[in-house]
Design a protein around this motif. Structure first.
Motif, PDB file in Angstrom:
ATOM      1  N   HIS A 167       0.828  -1.207   0.000  1.00 52.67           N
ATOM      2  CA  HIS A 167       0.000   0.000   0.000  1.00 52.67           C
ATOM      3  C   HIS A 167       0.866   1.263   0.000  1.00 52.67           C
ATOM      4  O   HIS A 167       0.501   2.299   0.563  1.00 52.67           O
ATOM      5  CB  HIS A 167      -0.946   0.009   1.214  1.00 52.67           C
ATOM      6  CG  HIS A 167      -2.142   0.885   1.024  1.00 52.67           C
ATOM      7  ND1 HIS A 167      -2.206   2.166   1.519  1.00 52.67           N
ATOM      8  CD2 HIS A 167      -3.310   0.679   0.374  1.00 52.67           C
ATOM      9  CE1 HIS A 167      -3.363   2.706   1.197  1.00 52.67           C
ATOM     10  NE2 HIS A 167      -4.060   1.822   0.497  1.00 52.67           N
ATOM     11  N   ASN A 188      -7.713  -2.101 -11.658  1.00 49.33           N
ATOM     12  CA  ASN A 188      -9.020  -2.493 -12.205  1.00 49.33           C
ATOM     13  C   ASN A 188      -8.926  -3.574 -13.272  1.00 49.33           C
ATOM     14  O   ASN A 188      -9.935  -4.235 -13.572  1.00 49.33           O
ATOM     15  CB  ASN A 188      -9.731  -1.268 -12.794  1.00 49.33           C
ATOM     16  CG  ASN A 188     -10.538  -0.511 -11.755  1.00 49.33           C
ATOM     17  OD1 ASN A 188     -11.136  -1.116 -10.866  1.00 49.33           O
ATOM     18  ND2 ASN A 188     -10.552   0.810 -11.857  1.00 49.33           N
ATOM     19  N   SER A 213      -8.148  -9.055  -5.071  1.00 49.21           N
ATOM     20  CA  SER A 213      -8.128  -8.829  -3.625  1.00 49.21           C
ATOM     21  C   SER A 213      -6.700  -8.638  -3.128  1.00 49.21           C
ATOM     22  O   SER A 213      -6.445  -7.812  -2.236  1.00 49.21           O
ATOM     23  CB  SER A 213      -8.794  -9.999  -2.897  1.00 49.21           C
ATOM     24  OG  SER A 213      -8.087 -11.208  -3.130  1.00 49.21           O
ATOM     25  N   ASN A 221      -5.422  -5.163  -4.297  1.00 48.66           N
ATOM     26  CA  ASN A 221      -5.958  -4.096  -3.452  1.00 48.66           C
ATOM     27  C   ASN A 221      -5.127  -3.936  -2.184  1.00 48.66           C
ATOM     28  O   ASN A 221      -4.911  -2.827  -1.697  1.00 48.66           O
ATOM     29  CB  ASN A 221      -7.413  -4.384  -3.086  1.00 48.66           C
ATOM     30  CG  ASN A 221      -8.360  -4.181  -4.255  1.00 48.66           C
ATOM     31  OD1 ASN A 221      -7.947  -3.754  -5.328  1.00 48.66           O
ATOM     32  ND2 ASN A 221      -9.629  -4.495  -4.057  1.00 48.66           N
ATOM     33  N   ASP A 240      -7.179   0.260  -3.181  1.00 53.30           N
ATOM     34  CA  ASP A 240      -8.535   0.027  -3.668  1.00 53.30           C
ATOM     35  C   ASP A 240      -8.901   1.121  -4.667  1.00 53.30           C
ATOM     36  O   ASP A 240      -8.955   2.302  -4.305  1.00 53.30           O
ATOM     37  CB  ASP A 240      -9.515   0.035  -2.491  1.00 53.30           C
ATOM     38  CG  ASP A 240     -10.917  -0.401  -2.886  1.00 53.30           C
ATOM     39  OD1 ASP A 240     -11.415   0.071  -3.932  1.00 53.30           O
ATOM     40  OD2 ASP A 240     -11.523  -1.195  -2.148  1.00 53.30           O
ATOM     41  N   VAL A 278     -11.637   2.007  -5.952  1.00 53.95           N
ATOM     42  CA  VAL A 278     -12.908   2.692  -5.689  1.00 53.95           C
ATOM     43  C   VAL A 278     -12.782   3.605  -4.472  1.00 53.95           C
ATOM     44  O   VAL A 278     -13.066   4.803  -4.529  1.00 53.95           O
ATOM     45  CB  VAL A 278     -14.048   1.673  -5.481  1.00 53.95           C
ATOM     46  CG1 VAL A 278     -15.341   2.397  -5.121  1.00 53.95           C
ATOM     47  CG2 VAL A 278     -14.238   0.816  -6.732  1.00 53.95           C
ATOM     48  N   LYS A 279     -12.314   3.052  -3.376  1.00 53.77           N
ATOM     49  CA  LYS A 279     -12.234   3.809  -2.134  1.00 53.77           C
ATOM     50  C   LYS A 279     -11.024   4.743  -2.087  1.00 53.77           C
ATOM     51  O   LYS A 279     -11.023   5.713  -1.320  1.00 53.77           O
ATOM     52  CB  LYS A 279     -12.182   2.849  -0.943  1.00 53.77           C
ATOM     53  CG  LYS A 279     -13.415   1.966  -0.801  1.00 53.77           C
ATOM     54  CD  LYS A 279     -13.255   1.016   0.373  1.00 53.77           C
ATOM     55  CE  LYS A 279     -14.472   0.103   0.517  1.00 53.77           C
ATOM     56  NZ  LYS A 279     -14.317  -0.850   1.651  1.00 53.77           N
ATOM     57  N   GLU A 280     -10.002   4.444  -2.878  1.00 54.57           N
ATOM     58  CA  GLU A 280      -8.754   5.206  -2.768  1.00 54.57           C
ATOM     59  C   GLU A 280      -8.295   5.753  -4.118  1.00 54.57           C
ATOM     60  O   GLU A 280      -7.101   5.819  -4.402  1.00 54.57           O
ATOM     61  CB  GLU A 280      -7.660   4.316  -2.177  1.00 54.57           C
ATOM     62  CG  GLU A 280      -7.993   3.771  -0.799  1.00 54.57           C
ATOM     63  CD  GLU A 280      -6.944   2.800  -0.307  1.00 54.57           C
ATOM     64  OE1 GLU A 280      -6.283   3.110   0.702  1.00 54.57           O
ATOM     65  OE2 GLU A 280      -6.785   1.736  -0.942  1.00 54.57           O
ATOM     66  N   GLU A 281      -9.232   6.165  -4.930  1.00 50.41           N
ATOM     67  CA  GLU A 281      -8.883   6.638  -6.268  1.00 50.41           C
ATOM     68  C   GLU A 281      -7.942   7.840  -6.211  1.00 50.41           C
ATOM     69  O   GLU A 281      -6.962   7.910  -6.969  1.00 50.41           O
ATOM     70  CB  GLU A 281     -10.147   7.001  -7.051  1.00 50.41           C
ATOM     71  CG  GLU A 281      -9.848   7.495  -8.461  1.00 50.41           C
ATOM     72  CD  GLU A 281     -11.101   7.815  -9.249  1.00 50.41           C
ATOM     73  OE1 GLU A 281     -10.964   8.346 -10.367  1.00 50.41           O
ATOM     74  OE2 GLU A 281     -12.210   7.532  -8.755  1.00 50.41           O
TER      75      GLU A 281
END
Length: 646
Positions: free
Chosen positions: A470, A539, A547, A550, A555, A557-560
């Motif tokens: 991350h 994506n 998974s 991510n 993520d 979606v959550k961390e664009e």
């Protein structure tokens, strides 16, 4: 100390073409034929594509063999194979033009028949495990995403009835392990997260699965190994409550894990004799492999140093052992070893000989460039401190094999330099003859190569590896910046002639350097199949990877916003006008899809900057065809040399 040309810019006396260093054959897998250990099989691109070959090692002499092809693929690449323990048949896995949707094939008799497919759906991926055939030859096992693209489940196929069934009825990513001696059970590992694995025992007769519950606080990796002869348990590799991978034994009767070997280094490969009396393993020591054997009767441990005879001298081999096999008769060890001055070769070690007797025989010849030993450069291991005092190790390739510490101002030599960034990123820069001799070619042409193991690399403990989770484009980018600073601090490096090279994650990192560290004025950068936009990258990875991706990257979606802030595509405007870029991409890449390269090239061209783009329509994430590999890496090598030497 080596003799240098007294000039501001070092120029080599002899400029050999890239083809000299790239005249090699690749070997990617090998094993003893189970029914007759005199026969050895391997996967090689001898004919320009990865195919399967057999030869009789008892009829060869060192460095020479007469291989016989068992396949003749042109657009398919053979990836792995398993021979039957009861007859002359075998199973292998192959994919089409790098798409990684591996299909399963069978050869009924390696001496008298041709291959035929067992599976043939190009939309389904099949994966191999540690073993395939049961010991009685009745079953084979493999992984497949047939039920759901997001899951990799384990299947058992009855070779007599030609039918299979799924034995893992839970969602997830499962990897087949080893068959029990009575063929009734199979162990396997499950990837839950990048650092959290589970162990399962699969009952083939009852078609059931049992999870092994071990008490531990930290998430840990478990890679299952062979069973004991009496079937009371099996060996496994794990970092349970440890920084490095150790060897343990899981006892089914006591439901306990018993440590067999622990080391301050990762144990990587293991094998054990059929009678359970001899255990083999390798350890990763600063990137080099150490080979050991243990007598399980008297508990004696001994290091094995593969030694060959060359010019009437005994030469110990020192490199990376990529595969380790013990013959079923227990008399010979087979290893695949890659070294800085030699691409991967297959060697056989006679356990009945001592090292002094030259216990090792090379049975393949991978390098054909007629290169003398004094031309080939051996890397020096250096260490430097990053921004937070974290120690980072790196391999340094200096022209003429000169000790960099002995170069001084009197030599008046100035080398250009390449920062080479390994892929993964959870992988390791090791002393390979890498990229078809790219490092050797660059060094021979007066360029220094530095290849660091930045935070996130494997081989230095799990805490070091986790530092990149991350955090792509975060602190590891600073590690790379401090590698550049180390180069610039050396009097013998020309700070105005520095370039970058990387593939996969390394390509992403090279793009990150030119877009986010433009102040260093990089003259050139090569990006091979590297992500440029972390949002679109995450994506589009394979469904069963998402998974894990991510967790490793983020993520989408959550961390664009976070991912865009770490993406090279966001900072294209920052690229230094002095920088030239070469981008290379496989059109069928399932990991880093082609649009990752398309979008960065398009943006750079819109800005009128210098970028070249090579697309290989018949490749994926890397190069399976020899001619494509040479075209791509020759272009990379000459591009870097031209831009940095000018």
């Amino acid at each position: 100390m080596a003799e240098f040309i007294s000039s501001k810019q070092h120029k080599p006396n002899h400029q050999l073409p890239f083809e000299r260093f790239a005249s090699s054959i690749r070997y990617t897998d090998f094993d003893f034929f189970k029914k007759d250990n005199d026969w050895i099989m391997y996967i090689s691109d001898i004919n320009g594509q990865f195919n399967l070959w057999r030869y009789n090692s008892s009829l060869t002499y060192e460095g020479q063999c007469s291989p016989y092809p068992l396949t003749n693929f042109i657009d398919h690449s053979l990836r792995h194979f398993f021979s039957s323990p009861i007859d002359n048949s075998l199973i292998f896995f192959a994919d089409h033009q790098g798409d990684e949707n591996f299909q399963i094939y069978k050869i009924d008799d390696i001496f008298n028949s041709w291959y035929e497919p067992i599976t043939s759906d190009p939309t389904i991926r099949h994966e191999w495990g540690s073993e395939c055939f049961s010991h009685d030859g009745k079953y084979i096992t493999y992984g497949s995403n047939r039920k759901n693209p997001s899951d990799m489940l384990i299947y058992i196929r009855n070779m007599n009835r030609e039918k299979d069934f799924c034995i893992t009825d839970n969602e997830g990513w499962y990897i087949p392990g080893y068959w029990s001696p009575n063929n009734k059970k199979l162990n396997c590992s499950q990837l839950i997260t990048l650092t959290d694995y589970a162990i399962w025992i699969l009952d083939v007769e009852n078609r059931s699965m049992e999870k092994i519950n071990l008490e531990y606080e930290q998430k840990s990796k478990f890679i299952v190994g062979p069973w004991s002869v009496n079937q009371n348990g099996f060996y496994l590799l794990s970092d349970l409550n440890r920084e490095f991978m150790g060897l343990a034994f899981y006892n089914i009767d006591t439901s306990k894990l018993e440590w067999i070997l622990t080391s301050p280094y990762d144990i990587e490969l293991i094998d054990i004799s059929l009678d359970g009396k001899l255990l083999l393993w390798t350890e990763n020591v600063d990137g080099y492999s150490k080979l050991y054997k243990k007598d399980m009767v008297n508990q004696e441990i001994m290091e094995i140093t593969p030694t060959i005879k060359k010019n009437n001298k005994s030469i110990p081999l020192n490199g990376v052992i990529e595969d380790l096999k013990l013959s079923t008769n227990g008399k010979r060890i087979g290893i695949m070893m890659d070294m800085p001055t030699s691409p991967t070769n297959i060697y056989l070690i006679d356990l009945e000989k001592n090292e002094e007797d030259n216990n090792c025989t090379r049975v393949t010849t991978s390098l054909y460039g007629n290169l003398s030993d004094d031309i080939l450069v051996k890397p020096q291991l250096i260490r430097y401190k990053s921004f937070d005092e974290l120690e980072v190790s790196a391999f340094l390739y200096v022209p003429n094999n000169t000790n960099f510490k002995k170069i001084n101002e009197k030599d008046k030599v100035k080398y250009g330099a390449i920062l080479s960034i390994h892929g993964g990123p959870t992988a390791q820069e090791r002393p390979y003859y890498d990229y078809s001799g790219l490092y050797q070619y660059l060094s021979n042409n007066g360029l220094t190569v530095i290849a660091p193991n930045f935070r996130g690399s494997t081989g230095y403990g799990k805490s070091f590896e986790k530092k990149i989770y991350h955090d792509w484009g975060g602190n590891e980018l600073k590690d790379l910046e401090y590698a550049i600073k180390w180069l610039m601090s050396q009097d013998w490096i020309d700070p105005k002639r520095i370039g970058l090279f990387g593939a996969s994650y390394g390509g992403f990192a090279a793009l990150s350097c030119i877009t986010r560290l433009p102040q260093y004025g990089f003259r050139a950068a090569v990006d091979i199949v590297g992500p440029s936009n972390l949002v679109t990258f995450v994506n589009t990875v394979p469904e069963h990877w998402k998974s894990l991706t991510n967790e490793l990257v983020g993520d989408p979606v959550k961390e664009e916003i976070f991912l865009r802030e770490r993406s090279p595509i966001t900072f294209v405007d920052n690229i230094n006008p002095l920088t030239s870029l070469l981008v290379i991409q496989g059109a069928n890449d399932p990991r880093v899809v082609k649009s990752e390269s398309d979008q960065i090239v398009e943006r750079i061209r819109e800005k009128g900057m210098d970028v070249e783009y090579m697309i290989f329509e018949d490749e994926g994430h890397g190069f399976t065809k020899y001619n494509n590999q040479i075209k791509a890496l020759k272009k990379s090598a000459e591009f870097l040399l031209e831009k940095i030497s000018s």
